[in-house]
Motif scaffolding. Structure first.
Motif, mmCIF file in Angstrom:
data_model
loop_
_atom_site.group_PDB
_atom_site.id
_atom_site.type_symbol
_atom_site.label_atom_id
_atom_site.label_comp_id
_atom_site.label_asym_id
_atom_site.label_seq_id
_atom_site.Cartn_x
_atom_site.Cartn_y
_atom_site.Cartn_z
ATOM 1 N N UNK A 136 0.764 -1.062 -0.053
ATOM 2 C CA UNK A 136 -0.080 -0.008 -0.072
ATOM 3 C C UNK A 136 0.782 0.974 -0.094
ATOM 4 N N UNK A 137 0.692 1.924 -0.998
ATOM 5 C CA UNK A 137 1.424 3.307 -1.172
ATOM 6 C C UNK A 137 0.937 4.383 -0.180
ATOM 7 N N UNK A 138 1.935 5.227 0.178
ATOM 8 C CA UNK A 138 1.473 6.404 0.924
ATOM 9 C C UNK A 138 0.560 7.217 -0.045
ATOM 10 N N UNK A 139 0.866 7.225 -1.240
ATOM 11 C CA UNK A 139 0.039 8.218 -2.334
ATOM 12 C C UNK A 139 -1.259 7.627 -2.229
ATOM 13 N N UNK A 140 -1.630 6.462 -2.288
ATOM 14 C CA UNK A 140 -3.012 5.919 -2.286
ATOM 15 C C UNK A 140 -3.809 6.106 -0.987
ATOM 16 N N UNK A 141 -3.029 5.969 -0.173
ATOM 17 C CA UNK A 141 -3.495 6.130 1.332
ATOM 18 C C UNK A 141 -3.826 7.642 1.789
ATOM 19 N N UNK A 142 -2.995 8.352 1.122
ATOM 20 C CA UNK A 142 -3.558 9.843 1.304
ATOM 21 C C UNK A 142 -4.629 10.067 0.430
ATOM 22 N N UNK A 143 -5.203 9.525 -0.524
ATOM 23 C CA UNK A 143 -6.228 9.746 -1.212
ATOM 24 C C UNK A 143 -7.616 9.212 -0.377
ATOM 25 N N UNK A 144 -7.382 7.858 -0.258
ATOM 26 C CA UNK A 144 -8.704 7.184 0.074
ATOM 27 C C UNK A 144 -8.640 6.750 1.629
ATOM 28 N N UNK A 145 -7.443 7.025 2.263
ATOM 29 C CA UNK A 145 -7.335 6.558 3.646
ATOM 30 C C UNK A 145 -6.417 5.429 3.948
ATOM 31 N N UNK A 146 -5.910 5.104 4.842
ATOM 32 C CA UNK A 146 -4.849 3.873 4.909
ATOM 33 C C UNK A 146 -5.802 2.589 5.009
#
Length: 328
Positions: free
Chosen positions: A249-259
């Motif tokens: 799980x990338x930080x970029x994706x987590x930053x968009x949808x939540x971890x």
């Protein structure tokens, strides 16, 4: 060996299409033992107990899908069961409407189908074809719908590749690496076949090319009237279809949808229930359910009932997001 002669009009009218209905038929062959190389073993392992637990009577469909054995026509599939699609990407509902409206005169086959099944179809076509379509819908929801996003991505990638080959070098380049059983020479397509021999003409109708996730290592042909001449062939990369990938799980994706939601998207590389996801991620079942509801509302996951359980799977939008650069 079958030789398919192309005229100028045939080359001009050669096109691609996808067929959810054909994937139903081809996948049933796999479940009945046609996957001797084990390419789809991971899918079979998940789907077979799910079908058994559902209690759905699948015999109206399974009786019509023979697998090569000893009978001379055992490798054939009834044409009326999966007519070639008339549009590039028909929905299953559209294809089943065609099945329901099959003219009684077409309810015939050389395939090794139980005589009682064919007799029932001919005795009451409307009722039996409607029952068949309903069974196919139930089978689709259990066996293919949760995986369709992954399968569809593979098939569409192959079509894009084949289309570029056609643009770059015409029919010769298109067919050059389609399949080892297919060769092109002098305006004629040569197709290796286990039983059929001779020449076929397209007579200006062109050839329909349908990539199929479940046919490898075979190529299926439809060359008889009244259907569109067609080849159903394995797409490029089919061997990777069920490969599991490390969950990252990338930080970029987590930053968009939540971890938490990013983790769930990553875990849904294969269909899973709320309980499975809670066990694998360490989240509470209630938390998983809430996150999945939000992801489903956003169109990133879909839900499919399997008996008492609901399976969640990534949609095409979810696949795109999960596989985007920087998303693992």
């Amino acid at each position: 060996m079958i030789e398919i002669a192309f005229g100028t009009e045939d080359v001009a009218r050669t096109r691609f299409a996808l067929s959810p209905l054909w994937e139903v038929v081809a996948s049933v062959r796999v479940l009945k033992g046609a996957d001797e190389h084990g390419l789809h073993r991971a899918w079979v392992r998940q789907v077979r107990p799910r079908l058994a637990a559902s209690g759905v009577d699948l015999s109206p469909l399974f009786d019509l899908v023979p697998v090569p054995a000893h009978a001379p026509w055992a490798g054939y599939v009834p044409g009326f069961l999966c007519p070639p699609p008339t549009t590039p990407l028909p929905s299953l509902a559209v294809e089943l409407a065609t099945v329901r409206g099959t003219p009684p005169a077409l309810l015939r086959t050389k395939a090794d189908v139980p005589p009682a099944r064919m007799a029932a179809l001919r005795a009451d076509p409307e009722a039996e074809l409607g029952r068949l379509a309903d069974v196919i819908e139930a089978y689709w929801e259990l066996a293919l719908a949760p995986y369709w996003s992954r399968v569809l991505t593979l098939l569409e990638d192959d079509i894009r590749y084949r289309a570029s080959r056609l643009v770059d070098g015409g029919a010769q380049r298109l067919f050059q690496d389609l399949d080892p059983q297919v060769t092109w020479a002098g305006g004629t397509l040569h197709l290796e076949h286990r039983t059929a021999r001779g020449s076929r003409r397209l007579d200006g109708r062109g050839l329909l090319l349908v990539p199929s996730a479940f046919v490898w290592p075979r190529v299926f042909s439809v060359l008889n009237e009244p259907w569109q001449p067609s080849l159903r062939y394995p797409p490029r990369g089919v061997g990777t279809l069920w490969q599991s990938r490390p969950v990252r799980v990338s930080d970029a994706l987590a930053g968009v949808v939540g971890r938490a939601r990013a983790v769930l998207l990553a875990e849904l590389s294969a269909p899973a229930s709320t309980t499975d996801l809670a066990r694998r991620t360490g989240l509470t079942p209630g938390g998983v359910s809430q996150h999945l509801t939000l992801l489903r509302t956003a169109g990133l996951v879909s839900a499919h009932r399997s008996g008492r359980h609901v399976l969640y799977a990534r949609t095409r939008a979810g696949e795109t997001l999960a596989q985007a650069p920087g998303a693992g």
